[in-house]
Design an enzyme around this catalytic site. Sequence first.
Site, mmCIF file in Angstrom:
data_model
loop_
_atom_site.group_PDB
_atom_site.id
_atom_site.type_symbol
_atom_site.label_atom_id
_atom_site.label_comp_id
_atom_site.label_asym_id
_atom_site.label_seq_id
_atom_site.Cartn_x
_atom_site.Cartn_y
_atom_site.Cartn_z
ATOM 1 N N ASN A 1 13.130 -16.954 -36.423
ATOM 2 C CA ASN A 1 13.637 -17.856 -37.460
ATOM 3 C C ASN A 1 12.941 -19.205 -37.269
ATOM 4 O O ASN A 1 13.221 -19.913 -36.306
ATOM 5 C CB ASN A 1 15.159 -17.993 -37.286
ATOM 6 C CG ASN A 1 15.746 -19.045 -38.212
ATOM 7 O OD1 ASN A 1 15.118 -19.457 -39.189
ATOM 8 N ND2 ASN A 1 16.965 -19.479 -37.898
ATOM 9 N N TRP A 2 12.039 -19.516 -38.183
ATOM 10 C CA TRP A 2 11.234 -20.734 -38.018
ATOM 11 C C TRP A 2 11.955 -21.993 -38.504
ATOM 12 O O TRP A 2 11.429 -23.100 -38.378
ATOM 13 C CB TRP A 2 9.889 -20.585 -38.752
ATOM 14 C CG TRP A 2 9.011 -19.509 -38.197
ATOM 15 C CD1 TRP A 2 9.253 -18.732 -37.097
ATOM 16 C CD2 TRP A 2 7.755 -19.066 -38.726
ATOM 17 N NE1 TRP A 2 8.219 -17.843 -36.905
ATOM 18 C CE2 TRP A 2 7.286 -18.032 -37.890
ATOM 19 C CE3 TRP A 2 6.973 -19.453 -39.827
ATOM 20 C CZ2 TRP A 2 6.079 -17.373 -38.124
ATOM 21 C CZ3 TRP A 2 5.769 -18.796 -40.050
ATOM 22 C CH2 TRP A 2 5.325 -17.768 -39.205
ATOM 23 N N LYS A 3 13.110 -21.810 -39.106
ATOM 24 C CA LYS A 3 13.922 -22.942 -39.583
ATOM 25 C C LYS A 3 13.075 -23.875 -40.460
ATOM 26 O O LYS A 3 12.239 -23.403 -41.217
ATOM 27 C CB LYS A 3 14.549 -23.683 -38.395
ATOM 28 C CG LYS A 3 15.231 -22.726 -37.425
ATOM 29 C CD LYS A 3 16.115 -23.416 -36.432
ATOM 30 C CE LYS A 3 16.630 -22.403 -35.418
ATOM 31 N NZ LYS A 3 17.730 -22.871 -34.625
ATOM 32 N N HIS B 1 23.754 -18.443 -41.330
ATOM 33 C CA HIS B 1 23.326 -19.037 -40.059
ATOM 34 C C HIS B 1 24.235 -20.221 -39.742
ATOM 35 O O HIS B 1 24.648 -20.961 -40.649
ATOM 36 C CB HIS B 1 21.862 -19.494 -40.149
ATOM 37 C CG HIS B 1 21.285 -19.852 -38.823
ATOM 38 N ND1 HIS B 1 21.526 -21.067 -38.220
ATOM 39 C CD2 HIS B 1 20.505 -19.151 -37.963
ATOM 40 C CE1 HIS B 1 20.914 -21.090 -37.038
ATOM 41 N NE2 HIS B 1 20.276 -19.946 -36.863
ATOM 42 N N GLU C 1 23.684 -23.072 -38.603
ATOM 43 C CA GLU C 1 23.212 -24.387 -39.061
ATOM 44 C C GLU C 1 23.559 -24.606 -40.531
ATOM 45 O O GLU C 1 23.748 -25.737 -40.974
ATOM 46 C CB GLU C 1 21.700 -24.516 -38.818
ATOM 47 C CG GLU C 1 21.415 -24.746 -37.345
ATOM 48 C CD GLU C 1 20.052 -24.257 -36.892
ATOM 49 O OE1 GLU C 1 19.197 -23.947 -37.736
ATOM 50 O OE2 GLU C 1 19.849 -24.172 -35.666
ATOM 51 N N GLU D 1 25.507 -15.019 -32.792
ATOM 52 C CA GLU D 1 24.864 -16.259 -32.360
ATOM 53 C C GLU D 1 25.931 -17.265 -31.962
ATOM 54 O O GLU D 1 26.445 -18.006 -32.822
ATOM 55 C CB GLU D 1 24.037 -16.829 -33.519
ATOM 56 C CG GLU D 1 22.932 -15.906 -33.971
ATOM 57 C CD GLU D 1 21.712 -16.700 -34.422
ATOM 58 O OE1 GLU D 1 20.630 -16.446 -33.887
ATOM 59 O OE2 GLU D 1 21.849 -17.583 -35.270
ATOM 60 N N GLY E 1 19.762 -23.436 -29.794
ATOM 61 C CA GLY E 1 18.923 -24.627 -29.640
ATOM 62 C C GLY E 1 19.367 -25.535 -28.516
ATOM 63 O O GLY E 1 18.900 -26.667 -28.400
ATOM 64 N N SER F 1 19.068 -19.361 -27.787
ATOM 65 C CA SER F 1 18.162 -19.682 -26.685
ATOM 66 C C SER F 1 17.570 -18.445 -26.020
ATOM 67 O O SER F 1 17.485 -18.381 -24.789
ATOM 68 C CB SER F 1 18.867 -20.582 -25.666
ATOM 69 O OG SER F 1 19.256 -21.799 -26.289
ATOM 70 N N GLY G 1 14.994 -18.651 -32.368
ATOM 71 C CA GLY G 1 14.649 -19.883 -33.060
ATOM 72 C C GLY G 1 13.490 -20.578 -32.371
ATOM 73 O O GLY G 1 12.319 -20.284 -32.612
ATOM 74 N N GLY G 2 13.802 -21.504 -31.468
ATOM 75 C CA GLY G 2 12.792 -22.340 -30.810
ATOM 76 C C GLY G 2 11.603 -21.555 -30.249
ATOM 77 O O GLY G 2 10.443 -21.918 -30.499
HETATM 78 C C1 PEP Z 1 18.439 -19.329 -34.230
HETATM 79 O O1 PEP Z 1 17.680 -19.998 -34.895
HETATM 80 O O2 PEP Z 1 19.122 -18.471 -34.795
HETATM 81 C C2 PEP Z 1 18.510 -19.539 -32.790
HETATM 82 C C3 PEP Z 1 19.211 -18.720 -32.071
HETATM 83 O O3 PEP Z 1 17.808 -20.619 -32.276
HETATM 84 P P1 PEP Z 1 17.376 -20.834 -30.730
HETATM 85 O O4 PEP Z 1 16.698 -19.548 -30.298
HETATM 86 O O5 PEP Z 1 16.474 -22.005 -30.738
HETATM 87 O O6 PEP Z 1 18.640 -21.053 -29.943
#
Ligand code: PEP
Length: 257
Positions: free
Chosen positions: A9-11, A95, A97, A171, A177, A217, A238-239
């Site tokens: 997920n590049w957000k 999500h 966010e 999640e 993050g 993470s 994500g990251g």
């Molecule tokens: C996500 O974007 O769904 C996520 C889990 O981000 P991260 O891996 O950065 O925690």
Amino acid sequence: MRIPLIAGNWKMNCTLAEARELAAAAVAAAKGFTDRQVLLAPPFTALTEVAKVLDGSGILLAGQTVSWAEQGAFTGEIAPFMLKDAGATAVIIGHSERRQDGVIGEPDNRVNPRLRAALQAGLMPILCVGESLATREKGWDETEGWLKKQMDEGFAQLSLDEARRLVVAYEPVWAIGTGKTATKEQAQEVHAYLRALLAAMYDKSLASGVRIVYGGSVKPSNIDELMSQPDIDGALVGGAALDRKQFTRIIQFQAAN
Ligand code: PEP
């Protein structure tokens, strides 16, 4: 048999050039692996460019959200047919966010209409659920209750055939993050609970077929142990999905079973 899914997920990141590079790295990383599926969710602006890079690779393309409406006067939204037109076959929905107050703050009651619109259009929805730190700290009963509410809301009005087409992403909000990952035991406990919920909501055969992926993470250092858990069927990343080397290692996970 649930095929593991590694989703990036590049957000709200990436120029078109960066998106092309990241997508090409994912194609190279996934080459030769037939026992797993890879998915990329770039921002809307990069979908068509990424689709070109992914062409013929077997990697799935997804939107990061989708409208509940077919089309029309909904400024800032994106319709299911637009995602498909851009080459996407899947979409992330709900999500944290998007749901969280102070981030985007979208009401929870938007999740199910978006999901049904995605299904109607033939997209594969990835439904995100997860508890906040405050809920987790109140104990397991509160955590279970929260997750049950999100699952009931998400799956509302879905037939067995529709429910089969979903992927669930667990999640925990406190792990997204933040660098804090749920331990493999914590994640497995929730995944097993979510699967039991699905068995109660539908039946055992549906529950054993739906993929439940973990997000929060995920890194090269924890992917193998997460993927070795019986109810963890993949990762939503994500990251680390924005770093070519890290995402390559995550795609190339080695589960112990
Ligand atoms: C996500 O974007 O769904 C996520 C889990 O981000 P991260 O891996 O950065 O925690």
